[in-house]
Design a protein around this motif. Structure first.
Motif, mmCIF file in Angstrom:
data_model
loop_
_atom_site.group_PDB
_atom_site.id
_atom_site.type_symbol
_atom_site.label_atom_id
_atom_site.label_comp_id
_atom_site.label_asym_id
_atom_site.label_seq_id
_atom_site.Cartn_x
_atom_site.Cartn_y
_atom_site.Cartn_z
ATOM 1 N N SER A 26 2.202 -0.943 3.640
ATOM 2 C CA SER A 26 3.376 -1.760 3.933
ATOM 3 C C SER A 26 3.093 -2.672 5.109
ATOM 4 O O SER A 26 2.363 -2.297 6.039
ATOM 5 C CB SER A 26 4.585 -0.886 4.287
ATOM 6 N N LEU A 27 3.666 -3.854 5.073
ATOM 7 C CA LEU A 27 3.753 -4.689 6.249
ATOM 8 C C LEU A 27 5.108 -4.427 6.892
ATOM 9 O O LEU A 27 6.053 -4.010 6.231
ATOM 10 C CB LEU A 27 3.611 -6.167 5.890
ATOM 11 N N HIS A 28 5.208 -4.678 8.190
ATOM 12 C CA HIS A 28 6.457 -4.422 8.899
ATOM 13 C C HIS A 28 6.966 -5.704 9.524
ATOM 14 O O HIS A 28 6.222 -6.419 10.191
ATOM 15 C CB HIS A 28 6.258 -3.348 9.963
ATOM 16 N N SER A 29 8.244 -5.985 9.288
ATOM 17 C CA SER A 29 8.879 -7.193 9.826
ATOM 18 C C SER A 29 10.268 -6.849 10.314
ATOM 19 O O SER A 29 11.088 -6.354 9.537
ATOM 20 C CB SER A 29 8.945 -8.282 8.742
ATOM 21 N N ASP A 30 10.527 -7.077 11.591
ATOM 22 C CA ASP A 30 11.844 -6.803 12.178
ATOM 23 C C ASP A 30 12.319 -5.383 11.887
ATOM 24 O O ASP A 30 13.483 -5.144 11.591
ATOM 25 C CB ASP A 30 12.882 -7.805 11.666
ATOM 26 N N GLY A 31 11.382 -4.441 11.961
ATOM 27 C CA GLY A 31 11.760 -3.041 11.800
ATOM 28 C C GLY A 31 11.866 -2.555 10.379
ATOM 29 O O GLY A 31 12.160 -1.384 10.147
ATOM 30 N N GLU A 63 5.435 1.352 16.088
ATOM 31 C CA GLU A 63 5.923 1.251 17.463
ATOM 32 C C GLU A 63 4.846 1.603 18.482
ATOM 33 O O GLU A 63 4.779 0.988 19.552
ATOM 34 C CB GLU A 63 7.136 2.167 17.641
ATOM 35 N N SER A 64 4.002 2.574 18.152
ATOM 36 C CA SER A 64 2.977 3.014 19.101
ATOM 37 C C SER A 64 1.646 2.288 18.935
ATOM 38 O O SER A 64 0.845 2.231 19.866
ATOM 39 C CB SER A 64 2.740 4.523 18.949
ATOM 40 N N GLY A 65 1.410 1.733 17.738
ATOM 41 C CA GLY A 65 0.132 1.094 17.466
ATOM 42 C C GLY A 65 -1.006 2.079 17.295
ATOM 43 O O GLY A 65 -2.177 1.695 17.292
ATOM 44 N N THR A 66 -0.691 3.359 17.140
ATOM 45 C CA THR A 66 -1.707 4.397 16.962
ATOM 46 C C THR A 66 -1.375 5.238 15.736
ATOM 47 O O THR A 66 -0.242 5.231 15.246
ATOM 48 C CB THR A 66 -1.777 5.319 18.189
ATOM 49 N N TYR A 98 0.244 10.999 6.978
ATOM 50 C CA TYR A 98 -0.663 10.459 7.990
ATOM 51 C C TYR A 98 -0.540 8.941 7.939
ATOM 52 O O TYR A 98 -0.940 8.317 6.949
ATOM 53 C CB TYR A 98 -2.099 10.895 7.717
ATOM 54 N N SER A 99 0.033 8.349 8.993
ATOM 55 C CA SER A 99 0.278 6.903 9.015
ATOM 56 C C SER A 99 -0.740 6.215 9.908
ATOM 57 O O SER A 99 -0.817 6.498 11.106
ATOM 58 C CB SER A 99 1.699 6.605 9.509
ATOM 59 N N MET A 100 -1.502 5.305 9.323
ATOM 60 C CA MET A 100 -2.545 4.579 10.044
ATOM 61 C C MET A 100 -2.091 3.140 10.257
ATOM 62 O O MET A 100 -1.717 2.442 9.301
ATOM 63 C CB MET A 100 -3.854 4.588 9.241
ATOM 64 N N PRO A 101 -2.093 2.662 11.507
ATOM 65 C CA PRO A 101 -1.652 1.281 11.766
ATOM 66 C C PRO A 101 -2.643 0.260 11.214
ATOM 67 O O PRO A 101 -3.851 0.498 11.183
ATOM 68 C CB PRO A 101 -1.586 1.220 13.295
ATOM 69 N N LEU A 102 -2.119 -0.854 10.766
ATOM 70 C CA LEU A 102 -2.926 -1.982 10.312
ATOM 71 C C LEU A 102 -2.810 -3.093 11.348
ATOM 72 O O LEU A 102 -1.712 -3.404 11.797
ATOM 73 C CB LEU A 102 -2.442 -2.490 8.956
ATOM 74 N N GLY A 103 -3.918 -3.691 11.705
ATOM 75 C CA GLY A 103 -3.901 -4.768 12.690
ATOM 76 C C GLY A 103 -5.062 -4.624 13.646
ATOM 77 O O GLY A 103 -6.166 -4.242 13.255
ATOM 78 N N ASN A 104 -4.804 -4.908 14.921
ATOM 79 C CA ASN A 104 -5.843 -4.781 15.935
ATOM 80 C C ASN A 104 -5.290 -4.084 17.165
ATOM 81 O O ASN A 104 -4.210 -3.489 17.110
ATOM 82 C CB ASN A 104 -6.416 -6.159 16.292
ATOM 83 N N CYS A 108 0.194 -4.657 15.679
ATOM 84 C CA CYS A 108 0.265 -3.803 14.493
ATOM 85 C C CYS A 108 1.141 -4.507 13.466
ATOM 86 O O CYS A 108 2.320 -4.756 13.732
ATOM 87 C CB CYS A 108 0.834 -2.429 14.847
ATOM 88 N N VAL A 109 0.575 -4.825 12.323
ATOM 89 C CA VAL A 109 1.318 -5.585 11.313
ATOM 90 C C VAL A 109 1.862 -4.719 10.189
ATOM 91 O O VAL A 109 2.650 -5.177 9.362
ATOM 92 C CB VAL A 109 0.433 -6.704 10.710
#
Length: 223
Positions: A26-31, A63-66, A98-104, A108-109
């Motif tokens: 999923s991408l996340h936009s405005d929550g 929210e945490s980017g981790t 297990y949720s893995m952030p996408l981005g850098n 986090c996108v």
């Protein structure tokens, strides 16, 4: 294979490489998560639960980017952290997420969400593999081609074509704001609360609001 098929294919790869039952991206936009693909209907459904509740491991990962590892949704601290999500997820047959952030490191996108039907930890090797898959997912999503023939919309990324549901949620939120005289956050909370109370997804309720089948009012929250 068209661009729209790639997220689900990558989710299938994650399931093949890792000891998980299913996966979604999923991408996340405005929550709000915008689901781009899933390896199964179960993964798609549990991801929608998180979107409807506005809570869960994927939201915490953004929210945490981790990475956020909900090892046991049947007992212990994970249930205390996300009590409603834990109940809904286990009812759908998911016992660990297990949720893995996408981005850098700075942005986090979205998330790669891995679901399992039994509680337990991922090994360090599994976690390294999951991070590699998430990195590949990020690169693949950002490298996908633009819409092939979108007329005036040609400058928008192809991903915009997968975000129709999100557009409906934005539109419904705006309509609820006008109906109730509240801000964006309150309007979205009302939409989510109504969806949860009636055992539906936020997207389903948003469609009814946009189609004028459902109206919220100031006194009762809805008609």
């Amino acid at each position: 294979m068209g661009p729209g098929e790639i997220p689900a294919r990558l989710c299938n790869v994650a399931v093949e490489l890792l000891p998980v039952t299913c996966a979604s991206v999923s991408l996340h936009s405005d929550g709000m998560p915008v689901q781009l693909g899933a390896s199964s209907a179960q993964a798609a459904y549990v991801t929608e639960i998180q979107a409807t509740l506005g809570d869960g491991p994927c939201q915490s990962a953004v929210e945490s980017g981790t990475a956020v590892l909900a090892r046991d949704l049947t007992a212990g601290r994970d249930v205390l952290r996300w009590p409603v999500f834990a109940q809904q997820a286990t009812a759908a047959g998911v016992r660990a997420v297990y949720s893995m952030p996408l981005g850098n490191d700075t942005v986090c996108v979205g998330t790669l969400d891995l679901y399992r039907d039994t509680p337990g930890d991922l090994t360090e090797r599994d976690l390294r593999t999951a991070r590699v898959v998430a990195g590949m997912m990020t690169v693949a999503l950002m490298a996908l081609p633009r819409a092939e023939d979108a007329g005036d919309l040609g400058d928008e990324r192809w991903l915009s074509g997968l975000a129709v549901d999100q557009d409906q949620i934005y539109q419904a939120t705006g309509m609820i704001m006008a109906q109730l005289g509240v801000g964006t956050g309150e309007a979205l909370a009302r939409l989510r609360a109504h969806a949860f109370a009636h055992g539906r997804t936020a997207v389903d309720v948003a469609r009814e609001v946009v189609d004028h089948q459902l109206r919220f009012d100031r006194d009762r929250g809805r008609l």
